[in-house]
Design a protein around this motif. Structure first.
Motif, PDB file in Angstrom:
ATOM      1  N   ALA A   1      -8.304  12.050 -11.813  1.00  0.00           N
ATOM      2  CA  ALA A   1      -8.846  10.668 -10.977  1.00  0.00           C
ATOM      3  C   ALA A   1      -8.628   9.513 -11.038  1.00  0.00           C
ATOM      4  N   ILE A   2      -8.010   9.123 -12.351  1.00  0.00           N
ATOM      5  CA  ILE A   2      -7.919   7.894 -12.560  1.00  0.00           C
ATOM      6  C   ILE A   2      -6.650   7.578 -11.598  1.00  0.00           C
ATOM      7  N   LEU A   3      -5.574   8.600 -11.245  1.00  0.00           N
ATOM      8  CA  LEU A   3      -4.648   8.867 -10.867  1.00  0.00           C
ATOM      9  C   LEU A   3      -5.037   8.389  -9.043  1.00  0.00           C
ATOM     10  N   GLU A   4      -5.943   9.168  -8.801  1.00  0.00           N
ATOM     11  CA  GLU A   4      -5.562   9.245  -7.174  1.00  0.00           C
ATOM     12  C   GLU A   4      -6.678   7.992  -7.358  1.00  0.00           C
ATOM     13  N   ALA A   5      -7.619   7.323  -7.072  1.00  0.00           N
ATOM     14  CA  ALA A   5      -8.222   5.811  -7.349  1.00  0.00           C
ATOM     15  C   ALA A   5      -6.523   4.739  -7.881  1.00  0.00           C
ATOM     16  N   MET A   6      -6.241   4.678  -8.640  1.00  0.00           N
ATOM     17  CA  MET A   6      -5.008   3.903  -8.458  1.00  0.00           C
ATOM     18  C   MET A   6      -4.386   4.106  -7.231  1.00  0.00           C
ATOM     19  N   LEU A   7      -3.660   5.819  -6.933  1.00  0.00           N
ATOM     20  CA  LEU A   7      -2.967   5.212  -5.501  1.00  0.00           C
ATOM     21  C   LEU A   7      -3.109   5.192  -4.223  1.00  0.00           C
ATOM     22  N   ALA A   8      -5.225   5.200  -4.307  1.00  0.00           N
ATOM     23  CA  ALA A   8      -5.729   4.755  -3.424  1.00  0.00           C
ATOM     24  C   ALA A   8      -6.001   3.381  -3.340  1.00  0.00           C
ATOM     25  N   GLU A   9      -6.188   2.881  -4.169  1.00  0.00           N
ATOM     26  CA  GLU A   9      -5.665   0.928  -4.082  1.00  0.00           C
ATOM     27  C   GLU A   9      -4.413   0.557  -3.924  1.00  0.00           C
ATOM     28  N   LEU A  10      -3.572   1.420  -4.410  1.00  0.00           N
ATOM     29  CA  LEU A  10      -2.348   0.732  -3.988  1.00  0.00           C
ATOM     30  C   LEU A  10      -1.608   1.082  -2.970  1.00  0.00           C
ATOM     31  N   ARG A  11      -1.726   1.636  -2.348  1.00  0.00           N
ATOM     32  CA  ARG A  11      -1.396   2.011  -0.822  1.00  0.00           C
ATOM     33  C   ARG A  11      -2.610   1.030   0.183  1.00  0.00           C
ATOM     34  N   ALA A  12      -3.620   0.718  -0.240  1.00  0.00           N
ATOM     35  CA  ALA A  12      -4.668   0.093   0.486  1.00  0.00           C
ATOM     36  C   ALA A  12      -4.157  -1.474   0.864  1.00  0.00           C
ATOM     37  N   LEU A  13      -3.795  -2.092  -0.626  1.00  0.00           N
ATOM     38  CA  LEU A  13      -3.137  -2.963  -0.993  1.00  0.00           C
ATOM     39  C   LEU A  13      -1.603  -3.659  -0.251  1.00  0.00           C
ATOM     40  N   ARG A  14      -0.879  -1.950  -0.592  1.00  0.00           N
ATOM     41  CA  ARG A  14       1.045  -2.667  -0.310  1.00  0.00           C
ATOM     42  C   ARG A  14       1.247  -1.330   0.616  1.00  0.00           C
ATOM     43  N   PRO A  15       0.929  -1.081   2.362  1.00  0.00           N
ATOM     44  CA  PRO A  15       1.067   0.294   2.857  1.00  0.00           C
ATOM     45  C   PRO A  15       2.632   0.750   2.384  1.00  0.00           C
ATOM     46  N   ASP A  16       3.742  -0.152   1.866  1.00  0.00           N
ATOM     47  CA  ASP A  16       5.197   0.581   2.034  1.00  0.00           C
ATOM     48  C   ASP A  16       5.548   0.584   0.392  1.00  0.00           C
ATOM     49  N   VAL A  17       4.431   0.965  -0.550  1.00  0.00           N
ATOM     50  CA  VAL A  17       4.340   1.041  -1.812  1.00  0.00           C
ATOM     51  C   VAL A  17       4.929   1.981  -2.359  1.00  0.00           C
ATOM     52  N   ARG A  18       5.776   2.819  -3.062  1.00  0.00           N
ATOM     53  CA  ARG A  18       6.527   4.255  -3.185  1.00  0.00           C
ATOM     54  C   ARG A  18       6.249   4.222  -4.615  1.00  0.00           C
ATOM     55  N   PRO A  19       4.992   5.255  -5.221  1.00  0.00           N
ATOM     56  CA  PRO A  19       4.933   4.827  -6.756  1.00  0.00           C
ATOM     57  C   PRO A  19       6.250   6.417  -6.964  1.00  0.00           C
ATOM     58  N   VAL A  20       5.701   6.182  -8.138  1.00  0.00           N
ATOM     59  CA  VAL A  20       6.775   7.558  -8.898  1.00  0.00           C
ATOM     60  C   VAL A  20       5.606   7.014  -9.772  1.00  0.00           C
ATOM     61  N   VAL A  21       5.331   8.355 -10.566  1.00  0.00           N
ATOM     62  CA  VAL A  21       4.390   8.641 -11.590  1.00  0.00           C
ATOM     63  C   VAL A  21       4.756   9.387 -12.696  1.00  0.00           C
ATOM     64  N   LEU A  22       5.325   9.148 -14.072  1.00  0.00           N
ATOM     65  CA  LEU A  22       5.404  10.002 -14.805  1.00  0.00           C
ATOM     66  C   LEU A  22       4.456  11.215 -15.739  1.00  0.00           C
ATOM     67  N   SER A  23       5.069  11.922 -15.110  1.00  0.00           N
ATOM     68  CA  SER A  23       3.993  13.379 -15.078  1.00  0.00           C
ATOM     69  C   SER A  23       4.155  14.500 -16.580  1.00  0.00           C
ATOM     70  N   GLY A  24       3.774  15.332 -16.672  1.00  0.00           N
ATOM     71  CA  GLY A  24       3.393  16.242 -17.687  1.00  0.00           C
ATOM     72  C   GLY A  24       3.898  17.486 -16.937  1.00  0.00           C
ATOM     73  N   ASP A  25       3.743  17.719 -15.363  1.00  0.00           N
ATOM     74  CA  ASP A  25       3.755  18.432 -14.866  1.00  0.00           C
ATOM     75  C   ASP A  25       4.113  17.490 -13.191  1.00  0.00           C
ATOM     76  N   PRO A  26       5.405  17.404 -13.069  1.00  0.00           N
ATOM     77  CA  PRO A  26       6.110  16.883 -12.129  1.00  0.00           C
ATOM     78  C   PRO A  26       5.783  17.493 -11.225  1.00  0.00           C
ATOM     79  N   SER A  27       6.359  18.848 -10.768  1.00  0.00           N
ATOM     80  CA  SER A  27       5.923  19.047  -9.499  1.00  0.00           C
ATOM     81  C   SER A  27       4.546  19.362  -8.710  1.00  0.00           C
ATOM     82  N   ALA A  28       3.597  19.487 -10.016  1.00  0.00           N
ATOM     83  CA  ALA A  28       2.319  19.373  -9.381  1.00  0.00           C
ATOM     84  C   ALA A  28       2.294  18.416  -8.893  1.00  0.00           C
ATOM     85  N   THR A  29       1.895  17.609 -10.029  1.00  0.00           N
ATOM     86  CA  THR A  29       1.300  15.848  -8.983  1.00  0.00           C
ATOM     87  C   THR A  29       2.275  15.408  -8.075  1.00  0.00           C
ATOM     88  N   GLU A  30       3.274  15.776  -7.486  1.00  0.00           N
ATOM     89  CA  GLU A  30       4.121  15.813  -6.336  1.00  0.00           C
ATOM     90  C   GLU A  30       3.203  16.255  -5.655  1.00  0.00           C
TER      91      GLU A  30
END
Length: 257
Positions: free
Chosen positions: A18-47
């Motif tokens: 939920a923290i990640l979901e909230a962070m991404l929502a804020e980033l995308r609202a501030l910068r629609p051109d943002v390209r997030p790259v997440v360090l994940s324990g399960d990259p395919s699930a996160t993507e």
């Protein structure tokens, strides 16, 4: 604009997801051109879940590739810089912050809860990483005071709220709706079948309890008993029902049961 995000993501922990979901929502609202790259324990699930690029959090080559050309490195949220869960968290998260700094990527500490940091070497490691950060937000006053005592400049620190409080709730899961109540009561477990048939019309009190590695099973049981004793007489008075909320099923189920 590439932004690399580090946290406890990809481990099926509902709070951190939920923290990640909230962070991404804020980033995308501030910068629609943002390209997030997440360090994940399960990259395919996160993507798949968040429509982002994700890389294995423990792969040094993958992390280095992610940091190259990044405009910002975000560490957070949650309680990452702490030693309550052992020796591993601080070297990992502080190490990533230092690595990003060495590669010329500004580091933003996002709404973290800092501590406890009881081991002197780990405290020193966290201190160096935090002092070098470009800006820091913490989610509680105690974390702010911890950083101030560690010598982090006050002009780079701000007390804010946990990112999850900024999440917009969808119509299907709004608190108080029949759908959300039944979903809460229909969680897997030996009592699910009977609970799902007695959903109350009154308020629901969510209870999330977590065992900590530093506590014994008896200590966890004592906490659970104390919560039950405090809530029991009040639920009837409020016309409310308790809903057990396992944020991390593999860890929380035992103490909630």
């Amino acid at each position: 604009m590439k932004v690399v995000i580090s946290g406890y993501f990809g481990f099926d922990n509902a709070g951190d997801e939920a923290i990640l979901e909230a962070m991404l929502a804020e980033l995308r609202a501030l910068r629609p051109d943002v390209r997030p790259v997440v360090l994940s324990g399960d990259p395919s699930a996160t993507e798949a879940r968040f429509d982002v690029e994700a890389v294995p959090r423990l792969s040094v080559p993958a992390v280095l590739r992610a940091l190259r050309g990044a405009s910002l490195f975000i560490s957070g949220g949650g309680s990452l810089l702490q030693d309550a869960t052992g020796w591993g968290s601080v070297p990992y998260y502080a190490g990533l912050m230092r690595l990003a700094g060495h590669m010329g990527v500004p580091v933003f500490v996002y709404a973290q809860g800092i501590g406890p940091l009881r081991r002197r070497p780990l405290r020193a490691l966290a201190q160096r990483a935090l002092i070098a950060a470009a800006e820091i937000t913490v989610r509680d006053r105690q974390s702010y005071e911890t950083l101030r005592k560690m010598g982090v400049p006050e002009d780079k620190m701000t007390v804010t709220a946990d990112p999850v409080f900024g999440l917009a709730l969808g119509d299907g899961g709004r608190p108080g709706t029949e759908r959300s109540k039944r979903a809460a009561y229909a969680a897997p477990g030996r009592h699910a079948s009977c609970l799902s048939s007695i959903v109350p019309d009154g308020p629901l009190i969510g209870i999330a309890l977590r065992p900590l590695p530093s506590r014994s099973e008896l200590a966890d049981d004592a906490v659970a008993e104390a919560v039950a004793a405090a809530l029991g007489p009040r639920l009837a008075r409020w016309g409310a029902a308790a809903v057990l909320v396992p944020l991390h099923r593999s860890r929380d189920d035992a103490v909630l049961e």
